[in-house]
Design a protein around this motif. Structure first.
Motif, PDB file in Angstrom:
ATOM      1  N   PRO A   1       0.810  -1.235   0.000  1.00 50.59           N
ATOM      2  CA  PRO A   1       0.000   0.000   0.000  1.00 50.59           C
ATOM      3  C   PRO A   1       0.838   1.277   0.000  1.00 50.59           C
ATOM      4  N   GLU A   2       1.956   1.262   0.712  1.00 53.33           N
ATOM      5  CA  GLU A   2       2.788   2.473   0.800  1.00 53.33           C
ATOM      6  C   GLU A   2       3.407   2.843  -0.547  1.00 53.33           C
ATOM      7  N   LEU A   3       3.529   1.853  -1.458  1.00 54.11           N
ATOM      8  CA  LEU A   3       4.178   2.100  -2.749  1.00 54.11           C
ATOM      9  C   LEU A   3       3.185   2.204  -3.909  1.00 54.11           C
ATOM     10  N   SER A   4       1.924   1.955  -3.664  1.00 54.72           N
ATOM     11  CA  SER A   4       0.932   1.962  -4.745  1.00 54.72           C
ATOM     12  C   SER A   4       0.870   3.285  -5.515  1.00 54.72           C
ATOM     13  N   PRO A   5       1.185   4.448  -4.895  1.00 52.99           N
ATOM     14  CA  PRO A   5       1.163   5.694  -5.670  1.00 52.99           C
ATOM     15  C   PRO A   5       2.160   5.709  -6.829  1.00 52.99           C
ATOM     16  N   LEU A   6       3.157   4.834  -6.799  1.00 46.63           N
ATOM     17  CA  LEU A   6       4.152   4.812  -7.871  1.00 46.63           C
ATOM     18  C   LEU A   6       3.535   4.431  -9.212  1.00 46.63           C
ATOM     19  N   ARG A   7       2.446   3.653  -9.173  1.00 48.32           N
ATOM     20  CA  ARG A   7       1.833   3.200 -10.420  1.00 48.32           C
ATOM     21  C   ARG A   7       1.471   4.381 -11.310  1.00 48.32           C
ATOM     22  N   SER A   8       0.863   5.404 -10.715  1.00 49.40           N
ATOM     23  CA  SER A   8       0.457   6.576 -11.512  1.00 49.40           C
ATOM     24  C   SER A   8       1.667   7.336 -12.043  1.00 49.40           C
ATOM     25  N   VAL A   9       2.769   7.329 -11.253  1.00 48.19           N
ATOM     26  CA  VAL A   9       3.984   8.020 -11.694  1.00 48.19           C
ATOM     27  C   VAL A   9       4.557   7.343 -12.927  1.00 48.19           C
ATOM     28  N   PHE A  10       4.642   6.013 -12.902  1.00 48.39           N
ATOM     29  CA  PHE A  10       5.183   5.293 -14.063  1.00 48.39           C
ATOM     30  C   PHE A  10       4.262   5.439 -15.274  1.00 48.39           C
ATOM     31  N   TRP A  11       2.983   5.545 -15.031  1.00 44.98           N
ATOM     32  CA  TRP A  11       2.046   5.762 -16.127  1.00 44.98           C
ATOM     33  C   TRP A  11       2.339   7.099 -16.825  1.00 44.98           C
TER      34      TRP A  11
ATOM     35  N   GLU B   1       0.357   4.534 -29.260  1.00 44.63           N
ATOM     36  CA  GLU B   1      -0.553   3.608 -28.603  1.00 44.63           C
ATOM     37  C   GLU B   1      -0.352   3.649 -27.092  1.00 44.63           C
ATOM     38  N   PRO B   2      -1.441   3.528 -26.315  1.00 39.05           N
ATOM     39  CA  PRO B   2      -1.337   3.611 -24.855  1.00 39.05           C
ATOM     40  C   PRO B   2      -0.555   2.451 -24.256  1.00 39.05           C
ATOM     41  N   THR B   3       0.010   2.700 -23.084  1.00 35.51           N
ATOM     42  CA  THR B   3       0.793   1.682 -22.389  1.00 35.51           C
ATOM     43  C   THR B   3       0.121   1.305 -21.063  1.00 35.51           C
ATOM     44  N   LEU B   4       0.511   0.165 -20.547  1.00 37.30           N
ATOM     45  CA  LEU B   4       0.011  -0.309 -19.249  1.00 37.30           C
ATOM     46  C   LEU B   4       1.222  -0.695 -18.391  1.00 37.30           C
ATOM     47  N   PRO B   5       1.571   0.125 -17.380  1.00 39.62           N
ATOM     48  CA  PRO B   5       2.769  -0.163 -16.575  1.00 39.62           C
ATOM     49  C   PRO B   5       2.481  -1.168 -15.454  1.00 39.62           C
ATOM     50  N   ILE B   6       3.322  -2.169 -15.334  1.00 38.87           N
ATOM     51  CA  ILE B   6       3.256  -3.140 -14.245  1.00 38.87           C
ATOM     52  C   ILE B   6       4.651  -3.230 -13.637  1.00 38.87           C
ATOM     53  N   PHE B   7       4.785  -2.827 -12.352  1.00 39.50           N
ATOM     54  CA  PHE B   7       6.109  -2.764 -11.735  1.00 39.50           C
ATOM     55  C   PHE B   7       6.150  -3.522 -10.407  1.00 39.50           C
ATOM     56  N   SER B   8       7.353  -3.950 -10.046  1.00 43.02           N
ATOM     57  CA  SER B   8       7.569  -4.738  -8.831  1.00 43.02           C
ATOM     58  C   SER B   8       8.771  -4.199  -8.065  1.00 43.02           C
TER      59      SER B   8
ATOM     60  N   PHE C   1      11.471  -2.470 -10.548  1.00 45.49           N
ATOM     61  CA  PHE C   1      11.658  -2.882 -11.936  1.00 45.49           C
ATOM     62  C   PHE C   1      10.317  -3.283 -12.541  1.00 45.49           C
ATOM     63  N   GLY C   2      10.253  -3.282 -13.858  1.00 44.59           N
ATOM     64  CA  GLY C   2       9.015  -3.704 -14.504  1.00 44.59           C
ATOM     65  C   GLY C   2       8.989  -3.319 -15.963  1.00 44.59           C
ATOM     66  N   TRP C   3       7.764  -3.298 -16.490  1.00 41.98           N
ATOM     67  CA  TRP C   3       7.589  -3.089 -17.925  1.00 41.98           C
ATOM     68  C   TRP C   3       6.346  -2.257 -18.212  1.00 41.98           C
ATOM     69  N   TRP C   4       6.422  -1.529 -19.326  1.00 44.95           N
ATOM     70  CA  TRP C   4       5.239  -0.939 -19.923  1.00 44.95           C
ATOM     71  C   TRP C   4       4.755  -1.920 -20.982  1.00 44.95           C
ATOM     72  N   HIS C   5       3.476  -2.267 -20.893  1.00 45.08           N
ATOM     73  CA  HIS C   5       2.885  -3.238 -21.803  1.00 45.08           C
ATOM     74  C   HIS C   5       1.989  -2.530 -22.826  1.00 45.08           C
ATOM     75  N   GLN C   6       1.809  -3.188 -23.966  1.00 44.21           N
ATOM     76  CA  GLN C   6       0.864  -2.703 -24.956  1.00 44.21           C
ATOM     77  C   GLN C   6       0.040  -3.864 -25.479  1.00 44.21           C
ATOM     78  N   LYS C   7      -1.171  -3.532 -25.848  1.00 41.25           N
ATOM     79  CA  LYS C   7      -2.143  -4.573 -26.208  1.00 41.25           C
ATOM     80  C   LYS C   7      -1.737  -5.328 -27.473  1.00 41.25           C
ATOM     81  N   GLY C   8      -1.927  -6.645 -27.402  1.00 48.84           N
ATOM     82  CA  GLY C   8      -1.661  -7.495 -28.560  1.00 48.84           C
ATOM     83  C   GLY C   8      -0.376  -8.288 -28.447  1.00 48.84           C
ATOM     84  N   ASP C   9      -0.216  -9.205 -29.374  1.00 52.35           N
ATOM     85  CA  ASP C   9       0.977 -10.046 -29.450  1.00 52.35           C
ATOM     86  C   ASP C   9       1.989  -9.373 -30.343  1.00 52.35           C
ATOM     87  N   ARG C  10       3.094  -8.925 -29.751  1.00 56.66           N
ATOM     88  CA  ARG C  10       4.089  -8.156 -30.522  1.00 56.66           C
ATOM     89  C   ARG C  10       5.430  -8.870 -30.530  1.00 56.66           C
TER      90      ARG C  10
END
Length: 291
Positions: free
Chosen positions: A163-173, A182-189, A282-291
């Motif tokens: 919970p303390e780190l969840s605000p980072l999601r919006s920052v990476f976005w 094309e829009p991205t979807l960030p997923i970080f760990s 660390f993590g990745w920005w994802h985009q829709k579809g098989d690339r």
């Protein structure tokens, strides 16, 4: 303390007054000890020994340190949340650093490193939170010569599970909202590497199902935010760039530096030789579809 003050006082007077005074003082001390012993035998509670008092103080000091760490992590979480949730403030900061998309496209698949891309204070806050996480928050990921996965060993925790780190999601976005229109979807760990932890040769390419099994996203950009201070090459845990088939390059983790590259890109992480933890997001920005 009063007892020790009395002994020190006796010792000082003894040096001035001679050995006879020491004998008298010792005699008085022995009589006092005997009276104390007699009183204990009569059923009164025995006063704690000096070793017991010392042990109690050590325990109290440990509790205080743990409490201070919790308070520090809580304060860090509040500061991080205030900054990340202030849309205008983060927008101004990221604008001052420049968008990631343009340099990524110009790099033509090469690894980029940015120093202080995010505020130093925010790096300090995130590190404080990572260091305060309980052991059960970390999950060990370990694969050795398995098909479909690079050999690796390290610890991780999903940012959204903390919970303390969840605000980072919006920052990476906000750091990379789109790539090639094309829009991205960030997923970080959160990442934690200890002694002997490593990742073998891999290119980060993967398909990730979202919402349902028919909707897949591809990793298109990878990022590592290094969060360990004064890390050296001798401690291992370095990013090995294998994208150039002629000569590999090694990037030593630098505190509050951001490494980004387009996926796929061959790389590895050398085994940690240090006896301390190496932290990162660390993590990745994802985009829709098989690339």
């Amino acid at each position: 303390h009063k007892c020790w003050e009395m002994v020190r006082s006796i010792s000082k007077r003894a040096k001035k007054q001679g050995g006879s005074q020491v004998k008298k003082s010792i005699s008085k001390k022995n009589r006092a000890a005997k009276r104390s012993s007699d009183e204990v035998k009569e059923g009164e509670e025995c006063p704690p020994s000096r070793s017991s008092k010392k042990s109690t103080k050590v325990k109290e000091a440990s509790k205080t340190q743990a409490s201070d760490a919790e308070l520090s992590a809580a304060a860090a979480a509040r500061r991080l949340s205030r900054w990340a949730d202030d849309g205008e403030r983060t927008k101004r900061w990221l604008a001052s650093r420049g968008a990631l998309e343009e340099p990524l496209l110009e790099a033509n698949g090469q690894i980029l490193r940015f120093r202080d891309y995010l505020p130093l204070e925010m790096a300090d806050n995130v590190l404080a939170i990572l260091q305060s996480l309980p052991e059960e928050a970390w999950q060990l990921s370990h694969h050795q010569n398995d098909k479909g996965a690079a050999s690796h060993r390290f610890w991780s925790a999903d940012v959204m599970d903390i919970p303390e780190l969840s605000p980072l999601r919006s920052v990476f976005w906000k750091m990379l909202p789109k790539l090639r229109g094309e829009p991205t979807l960030p997923i970080f760990s959160c990442g934690r590497y200890g002694a002997s932890d490593f990742i073998g040769r891999h290119d980060d390419q993967a398909l990730v199902p979202f919402f349902d099994d028919t909707t897949v996203y591809s990793r298109t950009v990878a990022a590592i935010w290094y969060l360990t201070k004064e890390w050296s090459e001798a401690e291992g845990g370095c990013l090995i760039d294998l994208g150039d088939q002629v000569k590999e390059k090694q990037l030593v983790p630098i505190y509050n530096s951001l490494v980004v590259f387009e996926v796929p890109h061959w790389h590895a992480v050398s085994a940690v030789t240090s006896d301390r933890w190496r932290y990162s997001i660390f993590g990745w920005w994802h985009q829709k579809g098989d690339r």
